[in-house]
Design a protein around this motif. Structure first.
Motif, PDB file in Angstrom:
ATOM      1  N   SER A  31       0.741  -1.105  -0.004  1.00  0.00           N
ATOM      2  CA  SER A  31       0.016   0.013  -0.025  1.00  0.00           C
ATOM      3  C   SER A  31       0.765   1.173  -0.030  1.00  0.00           C
ATOM      4  O   SER A  31       0.534   2.347  -0.583  1.00  0.00           O
ATOM      5  CB  SER A  31      -0.956   0.109   1.295  1.00  0.00           C
ATOM      6  N   GLY A  32       2.075   1.266   0.740  1.00  0.00           N
ATOM      7  CA  GLY A  32       2.944   2.367   0.756  1.00  0.00           C
ATOM      8  C   GLY A  32       3.376   2.741  -0.639  1.00  0.00           C
ATOM      9  O   GLY A  32       3.584   3.741  -1.107  1.00  0.00           O
ATOM     10  N   ARG A  36       3.021   5.800  -2.918  1.00  0.00           N
ATOM     11  CA  ARG A  36       4.183   6.725  -3.360  1.00  0.00           C
ATOM     12  C   ARG A  36       4.357   6.690  -4.936  1.00  0.00           C
ATOM     13  O   ARG A  36       4.637   7.778  -5.415  1.00  0.00           O
ATOM     14  CB  ARG A  36       5.587   6.112  -2.854  1.00  0.00           C
ATOM     15  N   MET A  53       1.184  11.117   5.001  1.00  0.00           N
ATOM     16  CA  MET A  53       2.404  10.361   5.111  1.00  0.00           C
ATOM     17  C   MET A  53       3.680  10.854   5.693  1.00  0.00           C
ATOM     18  O   MET A  53       4.415  10.551   6.426  1.00  0.00           O
ATOM     19  CB  MET A  53       2.766   9.819   3.603  1.00  0.00           C
ATOM     20  N   LEU A  57       1.160   9.775   9.791  1.00  0.00           N
ATOM     21  CA  LEU A  57      -0.247   9.423  10.216  1.00  0.00           C
ATOM     22  C   LEU A  57      -0.768   8.592   8.933  1.00  0.00           C
ATOM     23  O   LEU A  57      -0.210   8.355   7.717  1.00  0.00           O
ATOM     24  CB  LEU A  57      -1.232  10.816  10.136  1.00  0.00           C
ATOM     25  N   VAL A  59      -3.267   7.244   6.111  1.00  0.00           N
ATOM     26  CA  VAL A  59      -4.155   8.248   5.284  1.00  0.00           C
ATOM     27  C   VAL A  59      -5.736   7.529   5.450  1.00  0.00           C
ATOM     28  O   VAL A  59      -5.738   6.488   5.939  1.00  0.00           O
ATOM     29  CB  VAL A  59      -3.724   7.598   3.765  1.00  0.00           C
ATOM     30  N   GLY A  85       1.295  -3.973   4.230  1.00  0.00           N
ATOM     31  CA  GLY A  85       1.296  -2.684   4.786  1.00  0.00           C
ATOM     32  C   GLY A  85      -0.269  -2.428   4.880  1.00  0.00           C
ATOM     33  O   GLY A  85      -0.956  -1.225   5.077  1.00  0.00           O
ATOM     34  N   ARG A  88      -4.462  -1.828   8.120  1.00  0.00           N
ATOM     35  CA  ARG A  88      -3.597  -1.081   9.063  1.00  0.00           C
ATOM     36  C   ARG A  88      -4.766  -0.712  10.164  1.00  0.00           C
ATOM     37  O   ARG A  88      -4.171  -0.181  11.140  1.00  0.00           O
ATOM     38  CB  ARG A  88      -2.825   0.163   8.588  1.00  0.00           C
ATOM     39  N   GLN A  92     -10.354  -1.265   7.804  1.00  0.00           N
ATOM     40  CA  GLN A  92      -9.593  -1.835   6.724  1.00  0.00           C
ATOM     41  C   GLN A  92      -9.913  -3.266   6.583  1.00  0.00           C
ATOM     42  O   GLN A  92     -10.230  -3.795   5.592  1.00  0.00           O
ATOM     43  CB  GLN A  92      -8.103  -1.219   6.519  1.00  0.00           C
ATOM     44  N   ARG A 160      13.184   8.273   2.706  1.00  0.00           N
ATOM     45  CA  ARG A 160      11.883   8.595   2.831  1.00  0.00           C
ATOM     46  C   ARG A 160      11.802   9.879   3.655  1.00  0.00           C
ATOM     47  O   ARG A 160      12.288   9.789   4.722  1.00  0.00           O
ATOM     48  CB  ARG A 160      11.093   7.534   3.155  1.00  0.00           C
TER      49      ARG A 160
END
Ligand code: AMP
Length: 213
Positions: A31-32, A36, A53, A57, A59, A85, A88, A92, A160
């Protein structure tokens, strides 16, 4: 086979998901990385997600759920995938369960990678990632042969935005508050297995493959 890799930021989910997906013939869905990619393409989702991000925090659930539900309907995932990811939050997880149920599918295993907070802070503080192939390096534990350059594909290494010490502390706190309840959630469903994430990459990989097989 549908697998979820659960674990705090810096637990090695990305590294392990990549390697496991190659061994098991599954698609790696991070998911990250998807977020990105949206940022790099300047999509509406990418622009909205960036503010969350950067601060460490999460999304908002509805945005992430739509993005993942769209991804797991694509034809390339017909033989299974590893989710890295996501989910979370309990919301979800519930949405994922419902979406899969509608397709007559379910999650087979949830592997929880356990790493202490102190180790996470050390790992994330010195982390450099390849822009091209996403391989992570560490300033002290696993430095690249040439500074700033990926050993595997010669891509440029970067840090990052959310690996700043402030964001790292926040991300670990957010994990404890919002993602930790998933351990109980999946434990109740009988799909959870926990593995020690503090060994070498190979040791953790072997434990994970054993746990999900
Ligand atoms: P990661 O690459 O998995 O460490 O994710 C980086 C950041 O993307 C997180 O700190 C969140 O801001 C955001 N993110 C990734 N996955 C999710 C998710 N499932 N729910 C909410 N936010 C997410």
């Amino acid at each position: 086979m549908r697998i979820i890799l659960l674990g705090p930021p810096g637990a090695g989910k990305g590294t392990q998901a990549k390697s496991m997906s190659e061994s098991l013939g599954l698609v790696h869905i991070s998911s990250g990385d998807l977020l990105r990619d949206h940022q790099n393409r300047g999509t509406e989702l990418g622009v909205t997600a960036r503010d969350y991000m950067k601060k460490g925090l999460l999304v908002p659930d509805d945005l992430i759920i739509d993005m993942i539900e769209e991804r797991i309907k694509m034809p390339d995932v017909e033989f299974g995938y590893i989710l890295d990811g996501f989910p979370r939050t309990v919301q979800q997880a519930r949405s994922l369960e419902k979406a899969l149920e509608n397709q007559g599918e379910r999650i087979d295993k949830v592997a929880n990678i356990v790493v202490s907070d102190q180790e996470l802070i050390t790992r994330l503080g010195g982390r450099w990632i390849c822009r091209q192939c996403q391989q992570p390096f560490h300033e002290i534990n696993s430095p690249p042969q040439i500074e700033g350059q990926c050993d595997t594909c010669n891509g440029e290494l970067y840090q990052r935005e959310d690996d700043t010490s402030e964001a790292v502390v926040k991300r670990i706190k957010v994990f404890g508050e919002q993602t930790n309840p998933l351990i109980e959630y999946y434990s109740k469903r009988g799909t959870l297995v926990s593995v020690d994430g503090e060994g070498s990459i190979e040791q953790v990989r072997e434990s994970l493959i054993g746990a999900v097989s």
